[in-house]
Design a protein around this motif. Sequence first.
Motif, PDB file in Angstrom:
ATOM      1  N   ARG A 138       0.848  -1.197   0.000  1.00  0.00           N
ATOM      2  CA  ARG A 138       0.000   0.000   0.000  1.00  0.00           C
ATOM      3  C   ARG A 138       0.878   1.240   0.000  1.00  0.00           C
ATOM      4  O   ARG A 138       1.690   1.436   0.889  1.00  0.00           O
ATOM      5  CB  ARG A 138      -0.909   0.004   1.227  1.00  0.00           C
ATOM      6  CG  ARG A 138      -1.896  -1.150   1.269  1.00  0.00           C
ATOM      7  CD  ARG A 138      -2.827  -1.034   2.463  1.00  0.00           C
ATOM      8  NE  ARG A 138      -3.661  -2.222   2.591  1.00  0.00           N
ATOM      9  CZ  ARG A 138      -3.319  -3.291   3.285  1.00  0.00           C
ATOM     10  NH1 ARG A 138      -2.147  -3.301   3.909  1.00  0.00           N
ATOM     11  NH2 ARG A 138      -4.118  -4.322   3.362  1.00  0.00           N
ATOM     12  N   ARG A 143      -9.458   9.139   0.171  1.00  0.00           N
ATOM     13  CA  ARG A 143     -10.806   9.213   0.739  1.00  0.00           C
ATOM     14  C   ARG A 143     -10.883   8.494   2.075  1.00  0.00           C
ATOM     15  O   ARG A 143     -11.776   7.704   2.351  1.00  0.00           O
ATOM     16  CB  ARG A 143     -11.836   8.625  -0.225  1.00  0.00           C
ATOM     17  CG  ARG A 143     -11.859   9.288  -1.581  1.00  0.00           C
ATOM     18  CD  ARG A 143     -12.321  10.722  -1.529  1.00  0.00           C
ATOM     19  NE  ARG A 143     -13.672  10.839  -0.995  1.00  0.00           N
ATOM     20  CZ  ARG A 143     -14.269  12.004  -0.782  1.00  0.00           C
ATOM     21  NH1 ARG A 143     -13.634  13.129  -1.000  1.00  0.00           N
ATOM     22  NH2 ARG A 143     -15.485  12.044  -0.312  1.00  0.00           N
ATOM     23  N   GLN A 146     -11.141   4.685   1.910  1.00  0.00           N
ATOM     24  CA  GLN A 146     -12.113   4.048   1.034  1.00  0.00           C
ATOM     25  C   GLN A 146     -11.455   3.459  -0.205  1.00  0.00           C
ATOM     26  O   GLN A 146     -12.030   2.620  -0.896  1.00  0.00           O
ATOM     27  CB  GLN A 146     -13.198   5.056   0.633  1.00  0.00           C
ATOM     28  CG  GLN A 146     -14.028   5.539   1.812  1.00  0.00           C
ATOM     29  CD  GLN A 146     -15.036   6.584   1.393  1.00  0.00           C
ATOM     30  OE1 GLN A 146     -15.532   6.586   0.278  1.00  0.00           O
ATOM     31  NE2 GLN A 146     -15.348   7.500   2.287  1.00  0.00           N
ATOM     32  N   ALA A 147     -10.255   3.914  -0.515  1.00  0.00           N
ATOM     33  CA  ALA A 147      -9.501   3.370  -1.640  1.00  0.00           C
ATOM     34  C   ALA A 147      -8.017   3.520  -1.354  1.00  0.00           C
ATOM     35  O   ALA A 147      -7.605   4.464  -0.672  1.00  0.00           O
ATOM     36  CB  ALA A 147      -9.862   4.082  -2.941  1.00  0.00           C
ATOM     37  N   ASN A 148      -7.219   2.595  -1.858  1.00  0.00           N
ATOM     38  CA  ASN A 148      -5.774   2.631  -1.659  1.00  0.00           C
ATOM     39  C   ASN A 148      -5.057   2.611  -2.999  1.00  0.00           C
ATOM     40  O   ASN A 148      -5.524   1.982  -3.956  1.00  0.00           O
ATOM     41  CB  ASN A 148      -5.302   1.421  -0.840  1.00  0.00           C
ATOM     42  CG  ASN A 148      -5.801   1.461   0.589  1.00  0.00           C
ATOM     43  OD1 ASN A 148      -5.911   2.517   1.193  1.00  0.00           O
ATOM     44  ND2 ASN A 148      -6.096   0.283   1.139  1.00  0.00           N
ATOM     45  N   ASP A 173     -13.958  -3.241  -7.982  1.00  0.00           N
ATOM     46  CA  ASP A 173     -13.449  -2.021  -7.351  1.00  0.00           C
ATOM     47  C   ASP A 173     -11.932  -1.944  -7.411  1.00  0.00           C
ATOM     48  O   ASP A 173     -11.263  -1.584  -6.436  1.00  0.00           O
ATOM     49  CB  ASP A 173     -13.931  -1.936  -5.900  1.00  0.00           C
ATOM     50  CG  ASP A 173     -15.441  -1.797  -5.814  1.00  0.00           C
ATOM     51  OD1 ASP A 173     -16.016  -1.122  -6.673  1.00  0.00           O
ATOM     52  OD2 ASP A 173     -16.047  -2.389  -4.901  1.00  0.00           O
ATOM     53  N   VAL A 204      -7.456   0.544  -5.596  1.00  0.00           N
ATOM     54  CA  VAL A 204      -8.381  -0.525  -5.206  1.00  0.00           C
ATOM     55  C   VAL A 204      -9.074  -0.161  -3.899  1.00  0.00           C
ATOM     56  O   VAL A 204      -8.560   0.621  -3.098  1.00  0.00           O
ATOM     57  CB  VAL A 204      -7.647  -1.873  -5.027  1.00  0.00           C
ATOM     58  CG1 VAL A 204      -6.903  -2.255  -6.288  1.00  0.00           C
ATOM     59  CG2 VAL A 204      -6.691  -1.828  -3.860  1.00  0.00           C
ATOM     60  N   SER A 205     -10.228  -0.747  -3.693  1.00  0.00           N
ATOM     61  CA  SER A 205     -10.869  -0.629  -2.382  1.00  0.00           C
ATOM     62  C   SER A 205     -10.261  -1.693  -1.469  1.00  0.00           C
ATOM     63  O   SER A 205      -9.866  -2.766  -1.940  1.00  0.00           O
ATOM     64  CB  SER A 205     -12.384  -0.831  -2.491  1.00  0.00           C
ATOM     65  OG  SER A 205     -12.676  -2.172  -2.848  1.00  0.00           O
ATOM     66  N   PRO A 206     -10.152  -1.403  -0.169  1.00  0.00           N
ATOM     67  CA  PRO A 206      -9.517  -2.374   0.744  1.00  0.00           C
ATOM     68  C   PRO A 206     -10.176  -3.750   0.714  1.00  0.00           C
ATOM     69  O   PRO A 206      -9.516  -4.761   0.910  1.00  0.00           O
ATOM     70  CB  PRO A 206      -9.676  -1.708   2.120  1.00  0.00           C
ATOM     71  CG  PRO A 206      -9.797  -0.248   1.827  1.00  0.00           C
ATOM     72  CD  PRO A 206     -10.551  -0.169   0.532  1.00  0.00           C
ATOM     73  N   GLU A 207     -11.480  -3.781   0.427  1.00  0.00           N
ATOM     74  CA  GLU A 207     -12.210  -5.045   0.487  1.00  0.00           C
ATOM     75  C   GLU A 207     -11.767  -6.047  -0.573  1.00  0.00           C
ATOM     76  O   GLU A 207     -11.965  -7.259  -0.405  1.00  0.00           O
ATOM     77  CB  GLU A 207     -13.717  -4.790   0.344  1.00  0.00           C
ATOM     78  CG  GLU A 207     -14.359  -4.064   1.519  1.00  0.00           C
ATOM     79  CD  GLU A 207     -14.085  -2.571   1.503  1.00  0.00           C
ATOM     80  OE1 GLU A 207     -13.569  -2.068   0.467  1.00  0.00           O
ATOM     81  OE2 GLU A 207     -14.366  -1.906   2.514  1.00  0.00           O
ATOM     82  N   GLU A 209      -8.574  -6.241  -1.901  1.00  0.00           N
ATOM     83  CA  GLU A 209      -7.130  -6.440  -1.969  1.00  0.00           C
ATOM     84  C   GLU A 209      -6.762  -7.925  -1.941  1.00  0.00           C
ATOM     85  O   GLU A 209      -5.867  -8.369  -2.659  1.00  0.00           O
ATOM     86  CB  GLU A 209      -6.433  -5.695  -0.827  1.00  0.00           C
ATOM     87  CG  GLU A 209      -6.400  -4.191  -1.022  1.00  0.00           C
ATOM     88  CD  GLU A 209      -5.653  -3.474   0.094  1.00  0.00           C
ATOM     89  OE1 GLU A 209      -5.165  -4.166   1.019  1.00  0.00           O
ATOM     90  OE2 GLU A 209      -5.561  -2.238   0.055  1.00  0.00           O
TER      91      GLU A 209
END
Length: 221
Positions: A138, A143, A146-148, A173, A204-207, A209
Amino acid sequence: MKVAIAGAGAVGRSIARELVENGHNVTLIERNAEHIDVDAIPAAHWRLGDACELSLLESVQLEESDVVIAATGDDKANVVLSLLAKTEFAVSRVVARVNDPRNEWLFDDAWGVDVAVSTPRMLASLVEEAVAVGDLVRLMAFRTGQANLVEMTLPADTSWGGKAVRKLELPRDAALVTILRGNRVIVPAPDEPLEGGDELVLVVSPEVEGELRALLLPPST
């Protein structure tokens, strides 16, 4: 773009100098008179005062700023300015510097922060990026988490070698931003073939990854 920066130390001045060179309208706010150096960045607007004071923020017409950057060396001041910028002046984009990683939990949208920048965390990410092949690193959060922005270096023996970018069925995402290959920065066109050693930079969103890691970096058998 109109940008207000609180804190004219080394960090604030560096940010201001680069923004001015790129043609932006920059206001620097500094409460320590010894840090005021108009000759250093003559194109910037300099104001002496406390960026946590409503009257000063009103005097520089903070509500007209497109971006506010809280770059002081005091986390408390950065959080307070972020909250004021967002709630009192409706600034659309607030970026805040995190000096002490233990305070990172404060720098979220509840305190008006859109993007928190932690120098220690970024340095750690850069160290990881330099040595981590075959893993997800990362680089930055957007945000408020909300996104990385992440980097993944494909192993030399990757199964994706020679396959076109369009073959990647990325999670919903996740978006591939660029490919770094040696000294080249490659726009990820659909027909661009991937190679071992490619550094993929994605948002990407953390969900997702974990799903992304499984797709691009499957465990060796």
